[in-house]
Write a protein that holds these residues in place. Structure first.
Motif, short mmCIF file in Angstrom:
data_model
loop_
_atom_site.label_atom_id
_atom_site.label_comp_id
_atom_site.label_asym_id
_atom_site.label_seq_id
_atom_site.Cartn_x
_atom_site.Cartn_y
_atom_site.Cartn_z
N SER A 470 -52.56 28.33 28.36
CA SER A 470 -53.00 28.74 27.02
C SER A 470 -53.96 27.74 26.39
O SER A 470 -54.86 28.12 25.63
CB SER A 470 -51.78 28.93 26.11
OG SER A 470 -51.09 27.71 25.93
N LEU A 471 -53.81 26.44 26.71
CA LEU A 471 -54.71 25.43 26.14
C LEU A 471 -56.11 25.56 26.74
O LEU A 471 -57.12 25.41 26.03
CB LEU A 471 -54.14 24.03 26.38
CG LEU A 471 -52.83 23.73 25.66
CD1 LEU A 471 -52.25 22.40 26.13
CD2 LEU A 471 -53.06 23.69 24.15
N GLU A 472 -56.19 25.84 28.05
CA GLU A 472 -57.50 26.06 28.67
C GLU A 472 -58.14 27.33 28.11
O GLU A 472 -59.36 27.40 27.89
CB GLU A 472 -57.35 26.15 30.18
CG GLU A 472 -56.93 24.85 30.85
CD GLU A 472 -56.79 25.00 32.35
OE1 GLU A 472 -57.10 26.12 32.86
OE2 GLU A 472 -56.39 24.04 33.03
N GLN A 473 -57.31 28.35 27.89
CA GLN A 473 -57.82 29.59 27.32
C GLN A 473 -58.42 29.34 25.92
O GLN A 473 -59.46 29.88 25.57
CB GLN A 473 -56.69 30.62 27.23
CG GLN A 473 -57.12 31.98 26.77
CD GLN A 473 -55.95 32.96 26.69
OE1 GLN A 473 -55.08 32.81 25.84
NE2 GLN A 473 -55.93 33.93 27.60
N ILE A 601 -59.07 27.45 14.91
CA ILE A 601 -58.69 28.57 15.77
C ILE A 601 -57.21 28.39 16.10
O ILE A 601 -56.80 27.37 16.66
CB ILE A 601 -59.53 28.58 17.05
CG1 ILE A 601 -61.02 28.54 16.72
CG2 ILE A 601 -59.21 29.81 17.89
CD1 ILE A 601 -61.91 28.41 17.93
N VAL A 602 -56.42 29.39 15.75
CA VAL A 602 -54.96 29.29 15.89
C VAL A 602 -54.46 30.36 16.86
O VAL A 602 -54.84 31.53 16.75
CB VAL A 602 -54.26 29.44 14.52
CG1 VAL A 602 -52.75 29.32 14.68
CG2 VAL A 602 -54.79 28.40 13.54
N ASN A 603 -53.62 29.95 17.80
CA ASN A 603 -52.92 30.88 18.67
C ASN A 603 -51.58 31.17 18.01
O ASN A 603 -50.68 30.32 17.98
CB ASN A 603 -52.72 30.27 20.06
CG ASN A 603 -52.12 31.25 21.05
OD1 ASN A 603 -51.46 32.22 20.67
ND2 ASN A 603 -52.33 30.98 22.34
N HIS A 604 -51.42 32.37 17.47
CA HIS A 604 -50.24 32.68 16.68
C HIS A 604 -49.00 32.90 17.55
O HIS A 604 -47.88 32.94 17.02
CB HIS A 604 -50.49 33.93 15.84
CG HIS A 604 -51.49 33.71 14.74
ND1 HIS A 604 -51.16 33.21 13.51
CD2 HIS A 604 -52.84 33.88 14.72
CE1 HIS A 604 -52.25 33.11 12.75
NE2 HIS A 604 -53.28 33.51 13.46
N VAL A 632 -58.40 20.28 20.90
CA VAL A 632 -57.40 21.30 21.20
C VAL A 632 -56.04 20.61 21.23
O VAL A 632 -55.83 19.68 22.02
CB VAL A 632 -57.69 22.00 22.54
CG1 VAL A 632 -56.57 22.97 22.89
CG2 VAL A 632 -59.03 22.73 22.47
N THR A 633 -55.14 21.06 20.37
CA THR A 633 -53.83 20.42 20.25
C THR A 633 -52.73 21.43 20.49
O THR A 633 -52.91 22.64 20.28
CB THR A 633 -53.66 19.81 18.85
OG1 THR A 633 -53.79 20.84 17.86
CG2 THR A 633 -54.72 18.74 18.59
N ASP A 634 -51.58 20.92 20.91
CA ASP A 634 -50.41 21.78 21.08
C ASP A 634 -49.64 21.85 19.75
O ASP A 634 -50.05 21.22 18.76
CB ASP A 634 -49.53 21.25 22.22
CG ASP A 634 -49.04 19.83 21.96
OD1 ASP A 634 -49.08 19.38 20.79
OD2 ASP A 634 -48.62 19.15 22.92
N PRO A 635 -48.54 22.60 19.68
CA PRO A 635 -47.82 22.72 18.40
C PRO A 635 -47.34 21.39 17.83
O PRO A 635 -47.17 21.27 16.61
CB PRO A 635 -46.64 23.63 18.75
CG PRO A 635 -47.12 24.43 19.93
CD PRO A 635 -48.01 23.51 20.70
N SER A 636 -47.12 20.39 18.67
CA SER A 636 -46.67 19.09 18.17
C SER A 636 -47.81 18.23 17.64
O SER A 636 -47.57 17.16 17.09
CB SER A 636 -45.93 18.33 19.28
OG SER A 636 -46.84 18.02 20.35
N GLY A 637 -49.06 18.67 17.82
CA GLY A 637 -50.19 17.91 17.34
C GLY A 637 -50.82 17.01 18.39
O GLY A 637 -51.78 16.30 18.10
N LYS A 638 -50.31 17.02 19.60
CA LYS A 638 -50.86 16.18 20.67
C LYS A 638 -52.17 16.78 21.18
O LYS A 638 -52.25 17.97 21.46
CB LYS A 638 -49.85 16.08 21.81
CG LYS A 638 -50.32 15.20 22.95
CD LYS A 638 -49.26 15.16 24.06
CE LYS A 638 -49.75 14.32 25.25
NZ LYS A 638 -48.74 14.30 26.34
#
Length: 808
Positions: A470-473, A601-604, A632-638
């Motif tokens: 999903s992060l690459e997408q 850009i948010v992936n809901h 591009v960050t994950d839900p934790s902010g990393k």
């Protein structure tokens, strides 16, 4: 008796009434300058006036009409930290706070008001050697902002933003400044030549005479009131004197004496008021000529300013053309643009009747058309009347070309002369979205077609649909977001505003696997709904409302609304909004476009997020122009990926690997270490050959207005004014554009009348509804938006367009 004498006299206005006070402790009335000059003292609240003083005035002082009041004792000193009357011949001096800049804010300065000039110093000691600034009050405006702040400005060259320590202190300064200004204006008027009478219209003279006559009558009414007050005051004093002669207790005599003194003081104040009114009338009569001269001077200045701006615009344009090495044909040369002067832009207000010096050129003079249209066009063939191929034949030719392959060129943009100033000066003060602009400012595409250009790099979404991570997408979705701005870098012309109910379809299902539909769902404010679906596993939908603000040198365009991208296989739902587009050099200079702002850009579904920053252009920045950065960050902010590029050229990404820093903490990988891991996400396709003569259209844009069979009757390809403009017949396009706008205006008035009638009758009325889109609450963003309801492609297959409105 008194009521009879007062009948018919204009009622008196606010009067200065002395507050009652015993002995010398009460507050006295406002002090009026001796001799009835009407000048008001500015030394703060006056001390109480002893009864003996008033008695002396009543006995031997000036009678009614003289207006003199003798105040016993000296004026009180100003409050600590405030300001008072200066001792060196100045009308007033003291401390005030003056605005300097946003860093230092308000700074304490010593101000001196003298001889109609306001000067300031850093300190009182600095008066001997250095003056920091002076403003002439004769030409200044004094404006009160709030309880403590006021502004002094002389029309732009000098402006002082000042703050007093209190509201009382501010009022003292404002009063002193107003008096000094009036005196300075009077002295300036007296120094002018009395015999210099400029031409004043008879209407202005009549209005001035009527005003002075009204003022005279009001002063006479006040004088009548004064005589009555004096008469009744004398009678009142006589009655009080008779009371004093009676044998009354000592306490009663003291009270009667006090009332007698206050009655005298009231009469004297009334006399001063009448004298001030007389002075006002004399001043108005004296300065009427000066006011007329000042008004005429301002009118002349405004005309000169407009002429200067117009000359500057022409000179700048000529310099720019000389710099580019462009050559201008003589006005009488064959094929010159002057031979077509007056033919283009026949719409109302499009071209003025000024001379050739006011014409603007923005393209080479020699105009050619593609040979596949069967003829060549020069500057003299503007109207198209001499064309040997009719418009219908050109449609057929384009249709035959479309059947073979997608078109790769359109008729070259003609070089029509345009008097920019004649249009701009008529737009001052109007709302931009409602100004009828000629097609000279347009490109032969509508806003719906421009919105469809977001799909220029649809293959980015195709690649994103195949990503398992999903992060690459999200990286590919971010690149797609940036790519939609690449077509705007040279596109300084505005698209046609779609008519309400206008649609545009783009069916590329066989070639590229997607098809798209746009519809104009609102006219004011302009709003368009867009829905695109691909057999490669994604859907894109959006509703964009356009708002704009004209800020003098540039125009800001702010799209409102969310863009949704849904991937079918994973259910990932992305949303984002567009950034602000700014068009620079609206009035003078070469137009250029910039993008600025941030996009989230948010992936809901997963909570992943990408933050893109569009860096605005700056003359002082050493960084690359049109730069875009992102994370591009994950839900934790990393942070997992970093994005870098420009919105007009390319976007790259590299994976961020945390490394151990010197203090033991995690730090991001440095840029030069990430060079090997960089991946090119997107790169702009080159523009077609001779794109500068075809509005800088991309390969996709060149095909958007190509005629296609089977489209809805509301499709933008069938819009006549847009088609005429594309084929170089701009004068006819302007006339057709006015017809369509008037037709839309009549339809709107009809809907408004039906709604009003339904309201009066109490019957339900359905407001305008889009044909192919339905307004509902979005389940993700909770916004009210238009979502595709379906049915368009089925109607196209059946060729059933009975529900489509007649808008063309």
């Amino acid at each position: 008796m008194a009521a009879t004498e007062l009948r018919g006299v204009v009622g008196p206005g606010p009067a200065a009434i002395a507050a009652p006070g015993g002995g010398g402790g009460g507050a006295g009335p406002p002090m009026v300058g001796g001799g009835g000059a009407g000048g008001r003292g500015d030394s703060g609240p006056s001390s109480g006036i002893a009864p003996g003083t008033v008695a002396a005035v009543a006995a031997g002082g000036p009678g009614p009409g003289a207006g003199g009041v003798a105040a016993a004792g000296s004026a009180p000193a100003p409050p600590a930290g405030g300001s008072g009357a200066g001792g060196s011949g100045s009308a007033r001096e003291g401390w005030l706070f003056k605005w300097t800049n946003y860093i230092k804010g308000y700074q304490r300065r010593w101000f001196v008001l003298s001889n109609g000039l306001l000067s300031y110093y850093r300190s009182k000691a600095e008066m001997r050697h250095t003056c920091r600034g002076t403003i002439n009050l004769a030409t200044a405006n004094i404006t009160v902002e709030d309880s403590c702040n006021f502004i002094i400005s002389n029309g732009g060259a000098q402006t002082y933003h000042l703050k007093a320590s209190s509201e009382v202190e501010r009022q003292r300064w404002v009063t002193a400044l107003e008096l000094a200004k009036a005196k300075a204006v009077k002295m300036l008027a007296e120094s002018d030549e009395s015999g210099d009478e400029e031409s004043v219209s008879q209407t202005d003279k009549t209005e001035l005479q009527n005003t002075l006559r009204t003022l005279s009558s009001k002063v006479e009414d006040l004088s009548t009131c004064n005589d009555l007050i004096a008469k009744h005051g004398t009678a009142l004093q006589r009655s009080l004197s008779e009371l004093e002669s009676l044998r009354l207790p000592a306490e009663s005599n003291e009270k009667i004496k006090q009332v007698n003194e206050r009655a005298t003081l009231f009469r004297i104040t009334s006399n001063a008021m009448i004298n001030a009114c007389r002075d006002f009338l004399v001043l108005a009569q004296t300065h009427s000529k000066k006011w007329q001269k000042s008004l005429q001077y301002e009118r002349d200045q405004r005309i000169r300013l407009e002429e200067t701006l117009e000359q500057l615009a022409k000179q700048h344009n000529h310099l720019e053309r000389a710099f580019r090495g462009a050559t201008v044909l003589p006005a009488n040369a064959p094929g010159g643009a002057a031979s077509g002067k007056g033919q283009c832009c026949s719409g109302k207000g499009d071209v003025s009747d000024e001379d050739d010096e006011n014409e603007f050129f923005d393209a080479p003079e020699i105009i050619t058309m593609p040979e596949n249209l069967g003829h060549k066009r020069t500057g003299s063939n503007i109207s198209g009347a001499s064309s040997d191929i009719s418009l219908d034949e050109q449609y057929k030719h384009q249709l035959e070309e479309t059947k073979k392959e997608k078109r790769t060129r359109i008729p070259y943009k003609p070089n029509y002369s345009l008097n920019l100033w004649s249009i701009m000066k008529n737009c001052i003060g109007k709302e931009l979205s409602k100004i009828p602009m000629p097609v000279n400012f347009n490109e032969p595409l509508s806003m719906l077609q421009r919105l469809t250009e977001d799909l220029e790099y649809h293959e980015l979404l195709d690649r994103a649909a195949k990503c398992e991570n999903s992060l690459e997408q999200l990286c590919y979705v971010a690149a797609f977001t940036v790519s939609s701005y690449s077509t705007t870098v040279f596109r300084t012309s505005k698209p046609f505003n779609p008519l309400l109910g206008e649609t545009f379809e783009l069916d590329r299902l066989e070639e590229n696997g997607y098809r798209s539909l746009c519809e104009q769902v609102s006219h004011h404010p302009p709003a368009a709904a867009h829905h695109a679906e691909s057999k490669n596993g994604w859907t894109l939908r959006q509703e964009i409302k356009i708002t704009s603000k004209f800020r003098g040198k540039y125009l800001s365009i702010m799209p409102l609304g969310s863009i949704h991208c849904i991937f079918h296989a994973t259910g990932h739902h992305y949303t984002w909004k567009k950034v602000t587009t700014t068009v620079h050099n609206i009035i003078v200079g070469k137009l250029w476009i910039d993008q600025s702002g941030e996009i989230d850009i948010v992936n809901h579904k997963t909570g992943d997020k990408c933050n893109l920053k569009f860096v605005p252009y700056s003359y002082f920045s050493r960084d690359v122009a049109r730069k875009v950065t992102g994370e591009v960050t994950d839900p934790s902010g990393k942070v997992h990926f970093a994005l870098l590029g420009t919105w007009d050229e390319k976007m790259e990404c590299f994976k961020v690997h945390p490394v151990i820093g010197e203090n033991g903490g995690d730090t991001r990988q440095r840029g030069h270490e990430a060079e090997e891991s960089r991946v090119m996400l997107w790169k702009r396709n080159p523009l077609p050959k001779n794109a500068e003569n075809m509005y800088y259209f991309s390969e996709l844009a060149l095909t958007l207005n190509a005629w296609e069979a089977g489209t809805a009757p509301t499709d933008s390809r069938l819009r006549p004014d847009q088609r005429l403009m594309e084929n170089g017949r701009w004068d006819e396009a302007n006339a057709e554009k006015q017809r369509l706008e008037e037709k839309q205006r009549l339809s709107r008035k009809k809907r408004e009348a039906e709604a009003m009638k339904a309201t009066e009758d109490g019957t339900p009325y359905d407001p305008y509804k889009a044909l192919w889109f339905e307004r509902k609450k979005d389940p993700v963003t909770k916004e009210l938006t238009h979502i595709y309801r379906g049915g368009y492609w089925e109607c196209k297959e059946k060729q059933d367009w009975s529900s489509c409105p007649d808008i063309f």
